[in-house]
Write an enzyme that holds these catalytic residues in place. Structure first.
Site, PDB file in Angstrom:
ATOM      1  CG  HIS A 317      -0.312  -1.771  15.185  1.00 38.59           C
ATOM      2  ND1 HIS A 317      -0.085  -2.587  14.110  1.00 38.59           N
ATOM      3  CD2 HIS A 317      -0.454  -2.578  16.263  1.00 38.59           C
ATOM      4  CE1 HIS A 317      -0.059  -3.855  14.523  1.00 38.59           C
ATOM      5  NE2 HIS A 317      -0.295  -3.872  15.822  1.00 38.59           N
ATOM      6  CE1 TYR A 470      -4.302   5.290   7.639  1.00 38.45           C
ATOM      7  CE2 TYR A 470      -2.612   5.203   5.942  1.00 38.45           C
ATOM      8  CZ  TYR A 470      -3.511   5.927   6.708  1.00 38.45           C
ATOM      9  OH  TYR A 470      -3.600   7.273   6.525  1.00 38.45           O
ATOM     10  CG  HIS A 471      -1.171  -2.172  10.584  1.00 41.19           C
ATOM     11  ND1 HIS A 471      -0.112  -1.823  11.404  1.00 41.19           N
ATOM     12  CD2 HIS A 471      -0.734  -1.989   9.307  1.00 41.19           C
ATOM     13  CE1 HIS A 471       0.923  -1.473  10.653  1.00 41.19           C
ATOM     14  NE2 HIS A 471       0.573  -1.554   9.385  1.00 41.19           N
ATOM     15  CG  HIS A 472      -8.083  -2.244   8.600  1.00 42.05           C
ATOM     16  ND1 HIS A 472      -8.255  -2.314   7.249  1.00 42.05           N
ATOM     17  CD2 HIS A 472      -7.718  -0.979   8.873  1.00 42.05           C
ATOM     18  CE1 HIS A 472      -8.015  -1.131   6.713  1.00 42.05           C
ATOM     19  NE2 HIS A 472      -7.678  -0.313   7.684  1.00 42.05           N
TER      20      HIS A 472
END
Ligand SMILES: Cc1cc2nc3c(=O)[nH]c(=O)nc-3n(C[C@H](O)[C@H](O)[C@H](O)COP(=O)(O)OP(=O)(O)OC[C@H]3O[C@@H](n4cnc5c(N)ncnc54)[C@H](O)[C@@H]3O)c2cc1C
Ligand code: SF4
Lengths: 534, 172
Positions: A317, A470-472
């Site tokens: 994101h 930091y959303h993989h």
């Protein structure tokens, strides 16, 4: 801060039914469910088991400028080496923590359900791809995930998807600065509502209510913020074995099944953990990496990679933010979490504009202690500076969806190796025009709100300087067609009969909601499918 | 504002150290350190570092130090930093740091660039003095409610001040 017992027994567990790789929320939840059902479960975790008695000392690291984010949870530059070769730099070790608890050790802890349209992006918005499951399929798992994590929330969000029962705990009350924003948003007809938080607004599940340390990211010393140590410990109480500092090096396999996970231990030994079923829960970067590292003559492009899509479609994101100062006190930095958002514009998304959400900060501007430790002054000069610079900041954030793109991927970089000689992950991150265009729109709305509030705008994160949240996601996508996806709707890999993946790596598209509630819901769904098979 | 022992205990609670300790400490496995010298030096530095409107700094600093003394690694680093600070004071003024006037103490800190240094527990002299002396004192003050109140934040980061303050307006 010695993190773990070097002499612990790290030999494999005999007769294991299930081997779970990774002790973050995904792995923790699956392990807990399967141990609950009476299965012999072993969890292999690359990082250490942190001593909870050290949390305040880690909090001090979080406040002191001498320590950067990765140092707070003992990131090791050699163990965690990586490459970032995309058009935008990806700070991977700011974006994860390794050890029992996984990245939730330093997460923020806001947890929303994806919207119904997020599951059907191609059909409804005309871009991206459809998930092979719908909101309705995940709905009972969302409710279960909210109970598992302990979510404080309210039914005041008119834009949220339908729900069947109240959140397990009441929402946190709005902040003083929310009340300032509320007036401005009223004037602009923008609705604000509460934020579901995986954080105790009252005692829940044996953990205390939040006491306001205000350092949630990167450390909650009180345990009021959920982290996955909760489920890992619970699984252990139900008989699961946790082996920490045991990075899995590769998965030994035949054509149809995984036979063993080969892991290293601190004494330099390698061990083989055999099991009937394997669950890969290593996060959205290490999950595809482990599959790629496990290539063989049968799977020359990487294990479970007949589709050729392992690692492809890496998404995050995007952050968009705007902030400034008012000429009145705004009371920031008392707590480290959010109490208000607006999801009003989310479902206006189409092919041109991505879904996005708006956040109202409670920690805009510097905190006094942070300013004090980094200045060139002390005594009365310092106090005068703190008084003039703290107290009147306001800030807004926003998260924006990026579409899955083939040229955004996680690969292997053979030119660099980690502490065990394995090629490091290469995060090749590219974003795309729809997301960047949407960031401009988010900034415009943020500017309007801040103008209405009477703020002087002093900073903006926009299309040029945006960064990841930091959303993989996306690197082992879920789908019905084995040529176009890595796992099926049952989260099992198309190629291997006994391998499931619990991670945001299975998300076909990302939506714009923080992913972990969906990860948790999918983990619980995966556990059900595994139970059907065992 | 008068700082109290209680304020220091609150500051310590935020840093995970607490309790009381008296007498001379010998952290396990290390040379015994001269606690009186550490105490005098920190109290003397606080006269420079803390704003003039706070009083009661000696009790505050001493109580805070008692908590810090429970961490042998910290004590060793502090002891070394204080030794270097004293060496510099001797070099410029022929006296230990704590024996100097407040103006001279400030001058010594500036001579070794502590004002502009970034803290680093394993860095150069100025970086270590910044970490163990100057910033530790600043952390004790501004992560505690007493120091926070000077600035207008009664629940500063690092202090478990509850859930009421973030909801309160400025005039409440
Ligand atoms: C600063 C920050 C803030 C965040 N805030 C939010 C938020 O507010 N809301 C939200 O929804 N999400 C948030 N996230 C994201 C959230 O932390 C992740 O989505 C979540 O932790 C992912 O869970 P996971 O179990 O899939 O992976 P992780 O939590 O990353 O856990 C994976 C574990 O697997 C281990 N592992 C990896 N490779 C191996 C191997 N080969 N062998 C053995 N073990 C291995 C790792 O060491 C790690 O412990 C945030 C993340 C960060 C970094
Ligand atoms: S504000 Fe609450 S959740 Fe955040 S660190 Fe403090 S106690 Fe934990």
């Amino acid at each position: 801060m010695p993190a773990t017992d070097t002499d612990a027994d790290r030999t494999p567990v005999g007769d294991a039914d299930v081997c779970v790789i990774g002790a973050g929320p995904a792995g923790g939840l699956v392990a807990d469910r399967l141990a609950e059902a009476g299965h012999e479960v072993v969890i292999l975790e690359a990082g250490p088991r942190f001593d909870s008695a050290d949390r305040l000392a880690r909090q001090e690291r979080g406040i002191r400028p001498a320590y950067d984010r990765p140092a707070i949870w003992d990131s090791d530059p050699e163990r965690d080496a990586y490459e970032s070769s995309g058009e935008r730099f990806y700070p991977l070790n700011h974006a994860r923590a390794r050890g029992v608890g996984g990245s939730t050790l330093h997460w923020q802890g806001m947890v929303m359900r994806l919207h119904e349209a997020d599951f059907n992006s191609a059909s409804i918005r005309g871009v991206g791809t459809d998930w092979p499951i719908d909101y309705e399929d995940l709905r009972p798992y969302y409710a279960a995930a909210e109970r598992e994590l302990g979510v404080a929330g309210a039914d005041d969000n008119p834009f949220a998807p339908p729900r069947e029962e109240p959140h397990p705990m009441p929402a946190f009350r709005p902040s003083y600065s929310d009340s300032l924003f509320a007036e401005a948003c009223d004037g602009l007809e923008i609705a604000m509502h509460s934020v579901p938080n995986a954080r105790n607004s009252e005692a829940y599940d044996g953990r205390n209510a939040c006491v306001g340390y205000g350092t949630c990211q990167p450390v909650c010393p009180s345990g009021a913020k959920y982290d996955a140590t909760v489920h890992v410990k619970r699984a252990e109480r139900k008989g699961a074995t946790v082996i920490d500092r045991a990075p899995v090096q590769r998965l030994e396999h035949g054509p149809d099944t995984i036979e063993a996970a080969v892991y290293a231990t601190p004494d330099g030994e390698a061990h083989r953990q055999e099991a009937d079923a394997f669950v890969i829960a290593c996060g959205g970067v290490e999950t595809p990496r482990l599959l790629l590292l496990s290539e063989s003559s049968h799977y020359p492009d990487g294990l479970a990679n007949s589709s050729g899509l392992v690692g492809t479609f890496f998404m995050d994101h995007l952050f968009a933010g705007t902030g400034g100062v008012l000429d009145e006190p705004t009371r920031q930095n008392h707590v480290g979490f959010l109490t208000s958002e607006s999801h009003q514009f989310y479902d206006e998304a189409d092919a041109e504009y991505a879904p996005f959400k708006l956040e109202f900060f409670n920690y805009a501007g510097p905190s006094p202690v942070g300013m004090a430790l980094t200045g060139d002054d002390w005594g009365d000069d310092l106090l005068a500076r703190l008084r003039s610079e703290y107290g009147s900041h306001v800030g807004m954030g926003g998260l924006v969806e990026q579409l899955p793109r083939e040229n955004s991927y996680v690969g292997l970089d053979a030119s660099t190796t980690d502490d065990h000689g394995n090629p490091v992950p290469d995060v090749h991150w590219n974003v795309g025009e729809r997301a960047l265009r949407t960031i401009e729109r988010v900034n415009e709305i943020q500017e309007r709100i801040l103008d209405e509030l009477g703020a002087e705008i002093t900073w903006q994160v926009g299309r040029e300087n945006t960064g990841p949240a930091y959303h993989h996601m996306g690197t082992t996508r879920m789908g019905d067609d084995p040529t176009e996806s890595v796992v099926g709707p049952d989260l099992r890999t198309h190629d291997l009969e006994n391998c499931w993946i619990a991670s945001s790596s299975v998300f076909p598209t990302g939506g714009a909601m923080n992913p972990t509630l969906t990860i948790a819901a999918l983990a619980l769904k995966a556990a059900d499918h595994i139970l059907e098979r065992l | 504002m008068k700082l109290t022992r209680r304020d220091a205990v609150a500051a310590l609670a935020a840093l995970g150290v607490g309790g009381t300790l008296s007498g001379c400490v010998a952290p396990p496995g290390s040379e015994p350190v001269d606690v009186d010298r550490l105490r005098e030096t920190l109290v003397a530095a606080a006269d420079v570092i803390y704003p003039s409107e706070v009083s009661g700094t000696a009790t505050f600093v001493e109580t805070f130090l008692e908590g810090r003394l429970e961490d042998p690694t910290h004590v060793a680093g502090l002891d070394e930093a204080v030794t270097e600070l004293d060496d510099n004071a001797m070099f410029w003024h022929d006296e230990r740091f704590a024996a100097l006037s407040v103006t001279d103490r400030e001058q010594v800190l500036r001579n070794i660039d502590v004002d502009t240094a970034d803290e680093d527990p394993t860095g150069t002299t100025s970086e270590r003095v910044r970490y163990y002396v100057v910033n530790d004192l600043l952390l004790a003050l501004y992560a505690s409610p007493a120091g926070g109140e000077l600035v207008g934040i009664e629940n500063p980061q690092g202090h478990p001040g509850g859930l009421a303050s973030y909801q309160r307006g400025p005039s409440a």
